[in-house]
Design a protein around this motif. Structure first.
Motif, PDB file in Angstrom:
ATOM      1  N   MET A   1       1.151  -1.046   0.338  1.00  0.00           N
ATOM      2  CA  MET A   1       0.124  -0.295  -0.109  1.00  0.00           C
ATOM      3  C   MET A   1       1.395   0.996   0.156  1.00  0.00           C
ATOM      4  SD  MET A   1      -3.070   1.356   2.748  1.00  0.00           S
ATOM      5  CE  MET A   1      -4.153  -0.460   1.963  1.00  0.00           C
ATOM      6  N   SER A   2       0.972   1.928  -0.864  1.00  0.00           N
ATOM      7  CA  SER A   2       1.408   3.112  -0.577  1.00  0.00           C
ATOM      8  C   SER A   2       1.089   3.920   0.551  1.00  0.00           C
ATOM      9  CB  SER A   2       1.022   3.742  -2.484  1.00  0.00           C
ATOM     10  OG  SER A   2      -0.573   4.640  -1.835  1.00  0.00           O
ATOM     11  N   PRO A   3       2.170   5.060   0.628  1.00  0.00           N
ATOM     12  CA  PRO A   3       1.512   5.778   2.135  1.00  0.00           C
ATOM     13  C   PRO A   3       0.750   6.566   1.468  1.00  0.00           C
ATOM     14  CG  PRO A   3       4.318   5.355   1.334  1.00  0.00           C
ATOM     15  CD  PRO A   3       3.544   5.197   0.416  1.00  0.00           C
ATOM     16  N   ALA A   4       0.767   6.716   0.323  1.00  0.00           N
ATOM     17  CA  ALA A   4      -0.292   8.498  -0.107  1.00  0.00           C
ATOM     18  C   ALA A   4      -2.199   7.490   0.507  1.00  0.00           C
ATOM     19  CB  ALA A   4      -1.004   8.900  -1.284  1.00  0.00           C
ATOM     20  N   ALA A   5      -1.893   6.322   0.412  1.00  0.00           N
ATOM     21  CA  ALA A   5      -2.913   5.399   0.690  1.00  0.00           C
ATOM     22  C   ALA A   5      -3.495   5.091   1.958  1.00  0.00           C
ATOM     23  CB  ALA A   5      -3.550   4.370   0.419  1.00  0.00           C
ATOM     24  N   LEU A   6      -2.921   5.586   3.405  1.00  0.00           N
ATOM     25  CA  LEU A   6      -2.687   5.214   4.062  1.00  0.00           C
ATOM     26  C   LEU A   6      -3.357   6.801   5.190  1.00  0.00           C
ATOM     27  CD1 LEU A   6       0.775   4.046   5.609  1.00  0.00           C
ATOM     28  CD2 LEU A   6      -1.551   2.728   5.160  1.00  0.00           C
ATOM     29  N   PRO A   7      -4.403   6.353   6.467  1.00  0.00           N
ATOM     30  CA  PRO A   7      -5.159   7.715   5.979  1.00  0.00           C
ATOM     31  C   PRO A   7      -4.157   7.746   7.555  1.00  0.00           C
ATOM     32  CG  PRO A   7      -5.585   5.089   7.585  1.00  0.00           C
ATOM     33  CD  PRO A   7      -4.822   4.859   6.398  1.00  0.00           C
ATOM     34  N   LEU A   8      -4.337   9.720   7.307  1.00  0.00           N
ATOM     35  CA  LEU A   8      -3.168  10.029   8.323  1.00  0.00           C
ATOM     36  C   LEU A   8      -3.667  10.962   9.708  1.00  0.00           C
ATOM     37  CD1 LEU A   8      -0.765  12.212   7.979  1.00  0.00           C
ATOM     38  CD2 LEU A   8      -2.051  13.808   7.696  1.00  0.00           C
ATOM     39  N   LEU A   9      -4.949   9.914  10.362  1.00  0.00           N
ATOM     40  CA  LEU A   9      -5.903   9.662  11.252  1.00  0.00           C
ATOM     41  C   LEU A   9      -6.976   8.993  11.328  1.00  0.00           C
ATOM     42  CD1 LEU A   9      -5.738  11.688  14.260  1.00  0.00           C
ATOM     43  CD2 LEU A   9      -7.556  13.259  13.354  1.00  0.00           C
ATOM     44  N   SER A  10      -6.791   8.211  12.192  1.00  0.00           N
ATOM     45  CA  SER A  10      -7.804   6.799  12.284  1.00  0.00           C
ATOM     46  C   SER A  10      -8.827   6.929  14.247  1.00  0.00           C
ATOM     47  CB  SER A  10      -6.645   5.575  11.991  1.00  0.00           C
ATOM     48  OG  SER A  10      -8.141   5.270  12.424  1.00  0.00           O
ATOM     49  N   ILE A  11      -9.956   7.510  13.730  1.00  0.00           N
ATOM     50  CA  ILE A  11     -10.622   7.770  15.694  1.00  0.00           C
ATOM     51  C   ILE A  11     -11.586   7.044  15.747  1.00  0.00           C
ATOM     52  CG2 ILE A  11     -11.706   9.190  16.119  1.00  0.00           C
ATOM     53  CD1 ILE A  11     -11.490  11.177  14.067  1.00  0.00           C
ATOM     54  N   ALA A  12     -11.411   6.481  16.840  1.00  0.00           N
ATOM     55  CA  ALA A  12     -11.452   4.667  17.024  1.00  0.00           C
ATOM     56  C   ALA A  12     -12.873   4.626  17.942  1.00  0.00           C
ATOM     57  CB  ALA A  12     -11.479   4.189  18.939  1.00  0.00           C
ATOM     58  N   ILE A  13     -14.229   4.550  17.586  1.00  0.00           N
ATOM     59  CA  ILE A  13     -15.524   4.779  17.775  1.00  0.00           C
ATOM     60  C   ILE A  13     -16.617   3.650  18.121  1.00  0.00           C
ATOM     61  CG2 ILE A  13     -16.011   7.129  16.507  1.00  0.00           C
ATOM     62  CD1 ILE A  13     -16.833   4.148  15.094  1.00  0.00           C
ATOM     63  N   GLY A  14     -17.638   3.662  18.219  1.00  0.00           N
ATOM     64  CA  GLY A  14     -18.046   2.840  18.768  1.00  0.00           C
ATOM     65  C   GLY A  14     -19.686   2.791  18.150  1.00  0.00           C
ATOM     66  N   VAL A  15     -20.168   1.265  17.810  1.00  0.00           N
ATOM     67  CA  VAL A  15     -21.401   1.953  16.802  1.00  0.00           C
ATOM     68  C   VAL A  15     -22.827   0.885  17.799  1.00  0.00           C
ATOM     69  CG1 VAL A  15     -22.418   0.734  14.766  1.00  0.00           C
ATOM     70  CG2 VAL A  15     -20.249   1.644  14.966  1.00  0.00           C
ATOM     71  N   VAL A  16     -23.826   1.555  17.935  1.00  0.00           N
ATOM     72  CA  VAL A  16     -24.932   1.006  18.098  1.00  0.00           C
ATOM     73  C   VAL A  16     -26.066   0.684  16.870  1.00  0.00           C
ATOM     74  CG1 VAL A  16     -27.255   2.095  19.436  1.00  0.00           C
ATOM     75  CG2 VAL A  16     -24.732   2.353  20.036  1.00  0.00           C
ATOM     76  N   VAL A  17     -26.595  -0.834  17.226  1.00  0.00           N
ATOM     77  CA  VAL A  17     -27.436  -0.981  15.667  1.00  0.00           C
ATOM     78  C   VAL A  17     -28.974  -1.748  16.464  1.00  0.00           C
ATOM     79  CG1 VAL A  17     -27.399  -3.107  14.318  1.00  0.00           C
ATOM     80  CG2 VAL A  17     -24.957  -1.859  14.909  1.00  0.00           C
ATOM     81  N   GLU A  18     -29.999  -1.540  15.761  1.00  0.00           N
ATOM     82  CA  GLU A  18     -31.484  -1.753  15.990  1.00  0.00           C
ATOM     83  C   GLU A  18     -31.344  -2.830  15.486  1.00  0.00           C
ATOM     84  OE1 GLU A  18     -34.194   1.716  16.628  1.00  0.00           O
ATOM     85  OE2 GLU A  18     -34.739   0.486  14.723  1.00  0.00           O
ATOM     86  N   ARG A  19     -32.590  -4.136  16.154  1.00  0.00           N
ATOM     87  CA  ARG A  19     -33.060  -4.771  15.576  1.00  0.00           C
ATOM     88  C   ARG A  19     -34.527  -4.621  15.943  1.00  0.00           C
ATOM     89  NH1 ARG A  19     -32.048 -10.124  18.001  1.00  0.00           N
ATOM     90  NH2 ARG A  19     -33.343  -9.008  19.373  1.00  0.00           N
ATOM     91  N   ARG A  20     -35.137  -3.924  14.896  1.00  0.00           N
ATOM     92  CA  ARG A  20     -36.689  -4.063  15.115  1.00  0.00           C
ATOM     93  C   ARG A  20     -37.085  -4.817  14.728  1.00  0.00           C
ATOM     94  NH1 ARG A  20     -39.198   1.489  14.846  1.00  0.00           N
ATOM     95  NH2 ARG A  20     -37.203   1.796  15.885  1.00  0.00           N
ATOM     96  N   LYS A  21     -38.365  -5.353  15.409  1.00  0.00           N
ATOM     97  CA  LYS A  21     -39.465  -6.563  14.452  1.00  0.00           C
ATOM     98  C   LYS A  21     -40.220  -5.735  14.247  1.00  0.00           C
ATOM     99  CE  LYS A  21     -41.635 -10.517  16.083  1.00  0.00           C
ATOM    100  NZ  LYS A  21     -41.632 -11.253  14.297  1.00  0.00           N
TER     101      LYS A  21
END
Length: 171
Positions: A1-21
């Protein structure tokens, strides 16, 4: 992978998902991403957060919002939209849960691109304030205005088609 393709910043997050009947004879549940947490909680993926009236909220797991200097114009447009969003992408999974987190992005075009795979569930969710501030600082630091250059078209050569041999041989 070329250096230009790497992210300069990566922010860790959490994801909330909904399951609805679902009110459908063909599917039991409707799934969708509904929120992003501005950090990775110390909670196991697919932990139930709340159950109420046929709807269950899960902490689906962690992801990263990767920021690239080449995409700052799109981030800026997202921030200026009046309702900055992050796009959550869930893809079908063969595991214990029917979906897995594929990506979370602040780039509207990338979010739209994930909709091309018909099985992906792509949702725009509100961007938490702390993430908005981080992305604003990233854009302010890395954005370079690029001049639009319209390419000139070459004139068509109608004789070029006549000179070409047909792929199946001569007619």
């Amino acid at each position: 992978m070329s250096p230009a393709a790497l992210p300069l910043l990566s922010i860790a997050i959490g994801v909330v998902v909904e399951r609805r009947k679902a009110d459908s004879p063909w599917v039991d549940f409707v799934w969708r991403g509904i929120a992003v947490l501005p950090d990775e909680p110390a909670t196991r993926p697919w932990t139930v957060l709340r159950e109420q009236d046929g709807t269950t909220l899960f902490y689906a797991g962690s992801a990263a919002v990767d920021l690239y200097p080449s995409e700052t114009a799109r981030y800026r447009d997202n921030l200026a939209s009046g309702s900055p969003s992050l796009w959550t992408v869930l893809s079908p999974s063969e595991g214990a849960w029917p979906y897995a987190i594929t990506a979370v992005t602040a780039d509207p075009a990338e979010g739209e691109g994930f909709t091309e795979a018909a099985d992906n569930l792509v949702e725009a969710v509100p961007m938490p304030e702390v993430l908005r501030e981080i992305i604003e600082r990233f854009v302010a630091e890395h954005h370079v205005e690029r001049e639009f250059v319209k390419r000139t078209r070459r004139r068509a050569d109608p004789e070029a088609l006549a000179r070409r041999e047909h792929e199946g041989g001569q007619e």
